[in-house]
Design a protein around this motif. Structure first.
Motif, PDB file in Angstrom:
ATOM      1  N   PRO A  87       0.829  -1.208   0.000  1.00  0.00           N
ATOM      2  CA  PRO A  87       0.000   0.000   0.000  1.00  0.00           C
ATOM      3  C   PRO A  87       0.865   1.261   0.000  1.00  0.00           C
ATOM      4  O   PRO A  87       2.034   1.239   0.405  1.00  0.00           O
ATOM      5  N   GLU A  88       0.280   2.344  -0.453  1.00  0.00           N
ATOM      6  CA  GLU A  88       0.971   3.630  -0.376  1.00  0.00           C
ATOM      7  C   GLU A  88       1.050   4.085   1.077  1.00  0.00           C
ATOM      8  O   GLU A  88       0.202   3.761   1.896  1.00  0.00           O
ATOM      9  N   HIS A  89       2.071   4.878   1.358  1.00  0.00           N
ATOM     10  CA  HIS A  89       2.202   5.550   2.653  1.00  0.00           C
ATOM     11  C   HIS A  89       2.302   4.583   3.829  1.00  0.00           C
ATOM     12  O   HIS A  89       1.746   4.820   4.887  1.00  0.00           O
ATOM     13  N   ILE A  90       3.011   3.461   3.597  1.00  0.00           N
ATOM     14  CA  ILE A  90       3.358   2.553   4.699  1.00  0.00           C
ATOM     15  C   ILE A  90       4.871   2.512   4.802  1.00  0.00           C
ATOM     16  O   ILE A  90       5.578   2.322   3.802  1.00  0.00           O
ATOM     17  N   GLY A  91       5.387   2.711   6.023  1.00  0.00           N
ATOM     18  CA  GLY A  91       6.814   2.588   6.278  1.00  0.00           C
ATOM     19  C   GLY A  91       7.090   1.340   7.091  1.00  0.00           C
ATOM     20  O   GLY A  91       6.299   0.973   7.957  1.00  0.00           O
ATOM     21  N   PHE A  92       8.223   0.670   6.810  1.00  0.00           N
ATOM     22  CA  PHE A  92       8.575  -0.576   7.494  1.00  0.00           C
ATOM     23  C   PHE A  92       9.972  -0.411   8.064  1.00  0.00           C
ATOM     24  O   PHE A  92      10.909  -0.088   7.338  1.00  0.00           O
ATOM     25  N   ARG A 159      14.625   8.174   7.958  1.00  0.00           N
ATOM     26  CA  ARG A 159      14.348   7.833   6.556  1.00  0.00           C
ATOM     27  C   ARG A 159      12.888   7.434   6.389  1.00  0.00           C
ATOM     28  O   ARG A 159      12.238   7.803   5.409  1.00  0.00           O
ATOM     29  N   MET A 160      12.355   6.680   7.373  1.00  0.00           N
ATOM     30  CA  MET A 160      10.955   6.282   7.286  1.00  0.00           C
ATOM     31  C   MET A 160      10.034   7.486   7.441  1.00  0.00           C
ATOM     32  O   MET A 160       9.061   7.646   6.700  1.00  0.00           O
ATOM     33  N   ALA A 166       1.601   7.134   6.565  1.00  0.00           N
ATOM     34  CA  ALA A 166       0.467   7.214   7.482  1.00  0.00           C
ATOM     35  C   ALA A 166       0.541   6.089   8.511  1.00  0.00           C
ATOM     36  O   ALA A 166       0.034   6.215   9.624  1.00  0.00           O
ATOM     37  N   VAL A 167       1.179   4.964   8.112  1.00  0.00           N
ATOM     38  CA  VAL A 167       1.304   3.785   8.962  1.00  0.00           C
ATOM     39  C   VAL A 167       2.774   3.438   9.098  1.00  0.00           C
ATOM     40  O   VAL A 167       3.506   3.375   8.099  1.00  0.00           O
TER      41      VAL A 167
END
Length: 272
Positions: A87-92, A159-160, A166-167
């Motif tokens: 998904p868009e706008h997810i950082g891990f 960086r994230m 958003a998440v």
């Protein structure tokens, strides 16, 4: 009209929703059930921590939300949209930092700005804000090899954040750090979360860390992961682990979670 209805529906939906999700892995011995009928919702700006025995499936759940693993059954959605890829706008953020050793602190954080499509004219201001937020301004030209473990994790976090997710999915990001550095990073993360107000889903094996950080702690069974307990953490913010340890309420939460976990992970095969 349809676009507006979709936007309203997305705004009303939980930020993350898992509805009766099951996941298995293929092994030489056949299908291995890892996640079993998990239903979970995470609201906007909510900080939720997942705990459970090693190998129970916590990391698998994060990867499925990020679109890296497919659910065998059930539905995973982010902002009302079914996850069928990243998904868009997810950082891990992983347990080990994944910094590029040939880039400076500034360069590593700029990778996130590029991925977010931030216009060049806006990058300098955003970068300066992030360096200040992370207390890294004076180290902006240092390389990863010149930084402590805690500082490298702050750069990874920067960086994230630069990507403006958003998440934020965080898989034991501080697990390799010593207690003192982990406590400092926990305080830093809470300070940044209270400023940025992102939704965070955080995996840890450290029960004290879970209670110190979370709005809610979700407790999982040994593999295949099932939710066996949920604790809403009603402790005042801002929080400091060193101070919390003297609190009877904090002790009660950690004891209840340990009790729910029981004897731990009988399988012990290292799958997450």
């Amino acid at each position: 009209m349809a676009a507006r209805d979709e936007m309203m529906a997305a705004a009303a939906a939980p930020r993350i929703l898992l509805d009766d999700v099951s996941i298995s892995y293929a092994t030489p011995r056949g299908r291995l059930p890892v996640v079993d009928r998990v239903s979970l919702a995470v609201d906007r700006a909510e900080f939720v921590v997942l705990v459970g025995p090693s190998g129970c499936g916590k990391s698998t759940i994060l990867r499925a939300i990020a679109g890296l693993n497919a659910a065998e059954s059930g539905i995973i959605s982010v902002d009302g949209k079914t996850v069928d890829g990243p998904p868009e706008h997810i950082g891990f953020m992983f347990q080990r930092d994944t910094l590029l050793p040939w880039l400076t602190v500034r360069g590593n954080i700029e990778v996130g700005l590029e991925l977010a499509g931030i216009a060049s004219i806006e990058r300098a201001a955003r970068l300066a804000d992030l360096l200040a937020l992370l207390r890294l301004s004076e180290f902006h030209d240092a390389y990863p090899a010149q930084l402590s473990g805690g500082m490298r994790h702050r750069v990874s976090l920067g960086r994230m954040l630069a990507y403006q997710p958003a998440v934020m999915l965080m898989d034991e990001p501080f697990g390799a750090l010593d207690f003192q550095t982990k406590a400092v990073m926990g305080r830093e993360l809470l300070r940044i979360w209270e400023t940025e107000r992102r939704s965070i889903l955080f995996v840890t094996h450290d029960i004290e860390e879970a209670v110190a950080l979370a709005d809610r702690v979700i407790v999982f069974s040994p593999r295949p992961a099932r939710i066996i307990a949920e604790h809403r953490i009603d402790l005042p913010r801002p929080r400091n682990l060193r101070t919390l340890r003297a609190s009877s309420e904090f002790t009660a939460y950690t004891s209840a979670i340990w009790q729910a976990l029981g004897d731990g992970d009988p399988a012990g095969d290292g799958l997450n």
